[in-house]
Each structure stands twice: as C-alpha cells, then as structure tokens.
Design a protein around this motif. Structure first.
Motif, PDB file in Angstrom:
ATOM      1  N   LEU A 146       0.867  -1.174   0.000  1.00  0.00           N
ATOM      2  CA  LEU A 146       0.000   0.000   0.000  1.00  0.00           C
ATOM      3  C   LEU A 146       0.903   1.222   0.000  1.00  0.00           C
ATOM      4  O   LEU A 146       1.748   1.390   0.894  1.00  0.00           O
ATOM      5  N   ASP A 205       1.123   5.158   0.395  1.00  0.00           N
ATOM      6  CA  ASP A 205       0.296   6.234   0.927  1.00  0.00           C
ATOM      7  C   ASP A 205       0.494   7.524   0.139  1.00  0.00           C
ATOM      8  O   ASP A 205       1.239   7.576  -0.848  1.00  0.00           O
ATOM      9  N   GLU A 206      -0.172   8.593   0.589  1.00  0.00           N
ATOM     10  CA  GLU A 206      -0.144   9.860  -0.137  1.00  0.00           C
ATOM     11  C   GLU A 206       1.249  10.455  -0.230  1.00  0.00           C
ATOM     12  O   GLU A 206       1.552  11.239  -1.130  1.00  0.00           O
ATOM     13  N   LYS A 258      -1.042  -0.936  -4.448  1.00  0.00           N
ATOM     14  CA  LYS A 258      -2.186  -0.031  -4.551  1.00  0.00           C
ATOM     15  C   LYS A 258      -1.741   1.360  -4.143  1.00  0.00           C
ATOM     16  O   LYS A 258      -1.204   1.563  -3.058  1.00  0.00           O
ATOM     17  N   ASP A 259      -1.955   2.328  -5.042  1.00  0.00           N
ATOM     18  CA  ASP A 259      -1.588   3.713  -4.788  1.00  0.00           C
ATOM     19  C   ASP A 259      -2.805   4.441  -4.217  1.00  0.00           C
ATOM     20  O   ASP A 259      -3.814   4.620  -4.902  1.00  0.00           O
ATOM     21  N   VAL A 260      -2.702   4.850  -2.955  1.00  0.00           N
ATOM     22  CA  VAL A 260      -3.832   5.502  -2.300  1.00  0.00           C
ATOM     23  C   VAL A 260      -4.154   6.829  -2.975  1.00  0.00           C
ATOM     24  O   VAL A 260      -5.317   7.213  -3.114  1.00  0.00           O
ATOM     25  N   ALA A 261      -3.110   7.565  -3.403  1.00  0.00           N
ATOM     26  CA  ALA A 261      -3.326   8.894  -3.979  1.00  0.00           C
ATOM     27  C   ALA A 261      -4.125   8.841  -5.275  1.00  0.00           C
ATOM     28  O   ALA A 261      -4.994   9.679  -5.506  1.00  0.00           O
ATOM     29  N   THR A 262      -3.857   7.851  -6.124  1.00  0.00           N
ATOM     30  CA  THR A 262      -4.520   7.781  -7.424  1.00  0.00           C
ATOM     31  C   THR A 262      -5.589   6.702  -7.500  1.00  0.00           C
ATOM     32  O   THR A 262      -6.422   6.721  -8.408  1.00  0.00           O
ATOM     33  N   GLY A 263      -5.559   5.747  -6.567  1.00  0.00           N
ATOM     34  CA  GLY A 263      -6.497   4.640  -6.606  1.00  0.00           C
ATOM     35  C   GLY A 263      -6.128   3.558  -7.601  1.00  0.00           C
ATOM     36  O   GLY A 263      -6.837   2.563  -7.732  1.00  0.00           O
ATOM     37  N   ARG A 264      -4.997   3.715  -8.301  1.00  0.00           N
ATOM     38  CA  ARG A 264      -4.582   2.725  -9.283  1.00  0.00           C
ATOM     39  C   ARG A 264      -3.918   1.529  -8.596  1.00  0.00           C
ATOM     40  O   ARG A 264      -3.307   1.658  -7.539  1.00  0.00           O
ATOM     41  N   VAL A 265      -4.043   0.374  -9.223  1.00  0.00           N
ATOM     42  CA  VAL A 265      -3.451  -0.850  -8.706  1.00  0.00           C
ATOM     43  C   VAL A 265      -2.484  -1.390  -9.760  1.00  0.00           C
ATOM     44  O   VAL A 265      -2.868  -1.637 -10.905  1.00  0.00           O
TER      45      VAL A 265
END
Length: 611
Positions: free
Chosen positions: A132, A134-135, A184-191
């Motif tokens: 994960l 984070d921002e 999973k990139d929290v900032a963009t929501g992309r996986v």
C-alpha cells in the motif's frame, strides 16, 4: 636389491594408511551418526519456531506459519514450511502484507543441535505480496526489522559497506517461484500488479554485492528484469550506490548503468537506453493515458541521465521516432505546485510543423483532467533541416513551443520557403471544453509561383517574387480549421507574370460574345510590374478589399468575392490606362476558381459632366 626396496615401501604404506583410513571411517561414521540422530536431537517444532522468529525479525512484522514443518537432513539439512502469513496491525484491523504457500530453507546442522538456528538459501513457492503506497509515497512494509536495522547502521568505508557483524546476516540465494506483487496507490487509486514472478536473488551477505534476475508478467506483458548493485544496502538506505538495470520484453527494452539514490525524490546518474516498437502501446501498458504526443510507431532514447529531487535531465540525448531523429538536451521538471514541465532544445533532421503543433496544443478538456502528457507544460526549441507543412518544404526551420495554463504558443521563429523567409505563430487556448486558435503567417521575398504550384492551388496565380501575410482566428483544431475561421490575407509582388491573362486580349474576346474563358486560349500572358491584393475571409468566402495590378501603361483593379473551397465567383475587373482618363472597361467574372469565365463586358463608365 630392488625387490627388497619394493617390499619395504609396501609395508611402510600399509602402516601409514591404517590410521588415515581409520580417521576417514571415523569421520564418515560421525556424519552418519549425526544424520541418524538429527531427527531425535532437533525438534521440527523448534525449527519451525526458529524460522518463524527469523522471518519476523527480518521483516519487522508478525509472521505466522500455519502448516506443519518437514525436516530433511540429506544431502543438506533443510526445513519446509507451508501456509505462511505476514501481517501488521492497523487502526482498521489486521492487514495482510504477504502470503506464501510453501517455503524451504537450509540451516546448519551442528549449530541447530547446539540450539542456534541460522537459515539461508530460501525458496518461496507462490508468494503473494500486497503493498500500500500512501499519499506521501511510503510503503507499508517499512518497519523496525533486522533489515531496517542493518540499513540504518550501514556505512561506506573505502568503497565497501561496513556494518555491525551481528546484523551482517547471509541471505544467500533467494529463489522465487510463481510470485505475485500487488501495489495499490492511495493517492490515485490505481493498482499495479505483477504475476508469474520467477527468479533468483543472489546476496551472499548484506554487506556484499547483490544481483537479481526475474521473469514476470506485468499488466499482461511478459518481461525479464536483471539488476545488480555493489552496495545494495546503501541503495536501500537511500544513499548513493552503484546500480545496473536491464528490462526486456516484446514491448519495451531499457538499460541503465550508473549510480542511484532512492531517497525521497530519487537520484539517477548514468547512461540510459530505452526503446519500444509501439509508443502508444507502451504508454497504455505503463498505465499512462494515451496522448497525441506519442505515435503508434517506434521510439528509442539514448542519453546520459542525471536526476535531482525535482528534475530529470537527459543530456547528450539521441531521440529516434517513426518520423524524426533528434539530438539535444531535455529536462523534466517536477515542481511541487505545478504540472510536470518539459524544457529543452533539440536539433532534428526533419519534422512536420502541423503534426508537431497538433501534438503540443492543449486539449479541449473542460474539467482539467486527462493524461499528464496532455496537461504537462512545455518550453521547447526545435530546429530542423527538412521541415514540412502540408505539401510545402521548409529548410533550416526553427520553432519555439510554449504550453502552460491551458494555452500553447507555437512560433515558427525562422524558416526558408521558396527562397524567402517564413515566420509564423499559432496560439491555441482551451477554455470551457472549447479550443480557440489564432494563426499569423508571414512569407517574405519568396518565389510565390513555386509555393502556389506546390500547394496545387486552382485558378490563375502569379509567378513572381513577393510576400504573403495571413491571419486566422478559428474555434476549430488549428491549421485544419481555416475553412470555418475568420481572417485576412495580403499578397504583394514585384514584376511577375499571370499566365494566359493578358487584359487587352481578354477584352477583345469578351467583345465577341458572352461566357468566354477568362484564360486566353493561345496563352497570351500578362507581364505586370506590381501586384497588391488584400482580402478578408470568413467561413470559406473571401471578400476583396484591395486588388490592383499595375502593368506597362495598364491598370487592373478587382473587387467582389470568391470562394476558398467550392462555389461560384462574383468578381468585377476594371481595366484602364492612366493616360486615358474616364475610359474604363469593366469585366464581370464568374464560374469557379478552377475554370473562371468572363460573363459580360459592362459598358464603359459615362464621364462626369463638366457643367
């Protein structure tokens, strides 16, 4: 005598062999005894607890082994465990960081008998790692494990890594079979995901060099990745270290060799190569929204890469695409509060002005979203030896491209066309989902006949050296929107020729009847001294404001309208001689641009009364 010496030698050999052979037999017996007693002396549960503790100390996270352990002692002592789960507590609950269906590791038998377990040469089967981001770009694997402690204590002394001996463990060979990684990139929501990962990590000790070789399927693309570092621990510590990387696949190939610093912002310095047979497909595979900046053809880049916290420089750049080759320098700037900005200077062998302008203009994206390639800012200067615009060919042209805040400015700073000088400017703005484009083009002292012939313009055109001025405002897409736009046009020339348009010959033919072709059938040309034409146009129709052609003792003046595409002409031509005041002949010209005709010869104007 010789026979006696041989007998004595044999006796001496037998006496010396007996203790030597006994030692070998004793050693073999001891090994066999240890192997036989090992299952009794070493508890499988103790080994399982030991490897569970070792993995937990290594990662800094909670490790649980759910499957029963299996021990084997031949040819090497080895433990096999199954169903391994790595977790960490979070405010939302327990988060699973990794799962491994099965794992094997070697250990030292004598140390294990003495109660000290030391594992190396790990093999992971079907491992799954879930990360994960984070921002702030941090991964949730960062913890206070043994690896983290080693990273913090590592220092460089005389070109080698030194750390506390208790932390300098020996991972050995780490083998991965059919692994999977998910980020999973929290900032963009992309996986981002990679599967089918198989390969080896060779890391004898943490203080020593390491190398990595992997094959994987990433976003549906099979690839091979190889890397090595002389100081991998320094690299993980976010300090400068040597790094070599290579990536190969059917879609993308890349190489880097130099130094790297993986701290926040990152740093890379060294030669880099990148190539793809299909730029659009490579961008789509990387998760980058497709842009007009990239074609579906090949792309290759060779450069010396230098990065800082907020910039990435491609020095000594050699860029090859489907439509041009270029050398120069490019900087990619990453300001904190603005989009990605690309600046630099390129010298190209050839390029197309219209394609380049279309690729770099802003997109009519009302919500301001879209790909970062479409939204990034540009400040580029590009020169070319062979530059095309429609059917025209320019030589030694140079352009400046500036794009920011939803507006692009495309300047043709210098170019040679028809033996003359050409400059131009295209300003495009994207506002509320619409494009507005303003164009200004100037051609000075050029062979206009050559230009018109190249453009394959229909109708009579002058053959002379002269100048052109064009302005255009349109809400359509740039150069192609001239038919719907508004603007002005001016052409001035010195002495020249209008083929087949000698005025007096046309007058004589017009007097014989109506609907005569405008062009003289026997090819009588109009050799004139000067031409001055200015007009305005809107939505494909031009209205002449001024049109005067001066010949030897003859003047022709035009007025009216003509279509720029399809449609009929509506022109009047007044033919006069300055020395004959009041004697004017007026022709009404119709038909089309490609085939104009003289419809009527109007009666001469009646001189004003002198009374």
């Amino acid at each position: 005598m010789a026979e006696g010496v041989g007998v004595i030698s044999k006796r001496l050999f037998r006496r010396s062999w007996r203790p030597f052979g006994a030692g070998i037999l004793l050693l073999v017996g001891l090994v066999l005894a240890v192997q036989a007693l090992a299952p009794v002396l070493i508890s499988s549960s103790i080994v399982r607890d030991g490897i569970e503790r070792a993995l937990s100390d290594w990662t800094g996270h909670d490790v649980r082994i759910e499957g029963p352990p299996k021990l084997s002692f031949w040819p090497e002592p080895e433990i096999e465990v199954s169903r391994i789960v790595v977790t960490k507590p979070t405010p939302a609950g327990i988060r699973v960081l990794a799962r491994v269906s099965r794992m094997t590791a070697d250990f030292r038998l004598l140390k294990a008998i003495g109660g000290s377990l030391e594992f190396r040469d790990f093999t992971f089967f079907d491992p799954e790692i879930f990360l994960l981001r984070d921002e702030e770009g941090r991964l949730d694997w960062a913890q206070e494990g043994g690896l983290t402690a080693a990273i913090r204590s590592a220092v460089e002394v005389d070109g080698r890594v030194v750390l506390d001996r208790s932390l300098d463990v020996a991972p050995g060979d780490v083998t991965i079979n059919n692994g999977r990684v998910e980020v999973k990139d929290v900032a963009t929501g992309r996986v981002w995901s990679g599967r089918g990962i198989t390969g080896d990590l060779d890391w004898p000790r943490l203080s020593q060099p390491a190398s990595l070789h992997l094959t994987a399927v990433v976003n549906g693309q099979a690839l091979q990745l190889s890397g090595s570092s002389g100081e991998p621990l320094l690299l993980l510590a976010g300090r400068s270290a040597s790094l070599e990387l290579s990536l190969n696949s059917d879609l993308l190939a890349a190489e880097f060799a130099g130094t790297a610093d993986l701290a926040k912002g990152g740093f890379l310095s060294g030669p880099v190569k990148l190539s793809t047979p299909n730029t659009q497909a490579a961008l789509a595979w990387a998760g980058v929204p497709i842009s007009d900046l990239a074609s579906d053809g090949r792309l290759s880049i060779e450069a010396r890469l230098l990065t800082t916290e907020r910039a990435l420089r491609f020095d000594e750049l050699h860029l090859t695409t489907e439509w041009m080759e270029a050398t120069g320098i490019i900087d990619l700037l990453l300001p904190q509060d603005r989009p990605l900005r690309v600046t630099g200077t390129l010298a190209a062998n050839r390029f197309d002005l219209a394609d380049l302008q279309a690729a770099t203009r802003p997109k009519p994206d009302g919500d301001g979203k879209g790909s970062f390639l479409d939204r990034m800012e540009l400040d580029l200067r590009i020169s070319g030896q062979d530059v095309s615009l429609a059917n025209l060919s320019l030589t030694q042209a140079a352009v400046s491209i500036l794009r920011e805040n939803g507006q692009s400015r495309f300047d043709l700073v210098d170019g040679t066309l028809g033996g003359g000088d050409m400059t131009g400017q295209v300003i495009t703005s994207a506002r509320a989902g619409k494009l507005t484009t303003d164009v200004a083009v100037s051609v000075r002292n050029a062979d206009l006949g050559e230009i018109f012939e190249t453009l394959k313009l229909r109708g009579p055109v002058p053959h002379a050296r002269g100048s052109l001025e064009l302005t255009l405002a349109t809400t359509d897409d740039g150069w192609s929107g001239w038919r719907k736009g508004r603007g002005s046009f001016r052409m001035t020339t010195g002495p020249g020729t209008l083929a087949g348009l000698e005025p007096e010959t046309i007058l004589n033919r017009a007097r014989q009847g109506r609907y005569q072709p405008l062009t003289n059938p026997e090819g009588q040309d109009f050799e004139y001294q000067s031409l001055d034409l200015s007009a305005t146009f809107a939505r494909g129709l031009a209205e002449i404001e001024t049109a005067i052609i001066e010949g030897d003792g003859l003047r022709v003046k035009f007025s009216g309208a003509l279509p720029l595409t399809e449609g009929g002409l509506a022109l009047s031509a007044t033919i006069s001689r300055p020395e004959q005041q009041g004697e004017e002949n007026v022709l009404f010209i119709g038909g089309s641009l490609s085939e104009p005709v003289v419809i009527a010869l109007m009666p001469p104007a009646i001189p004003a009364s002198s009374d």
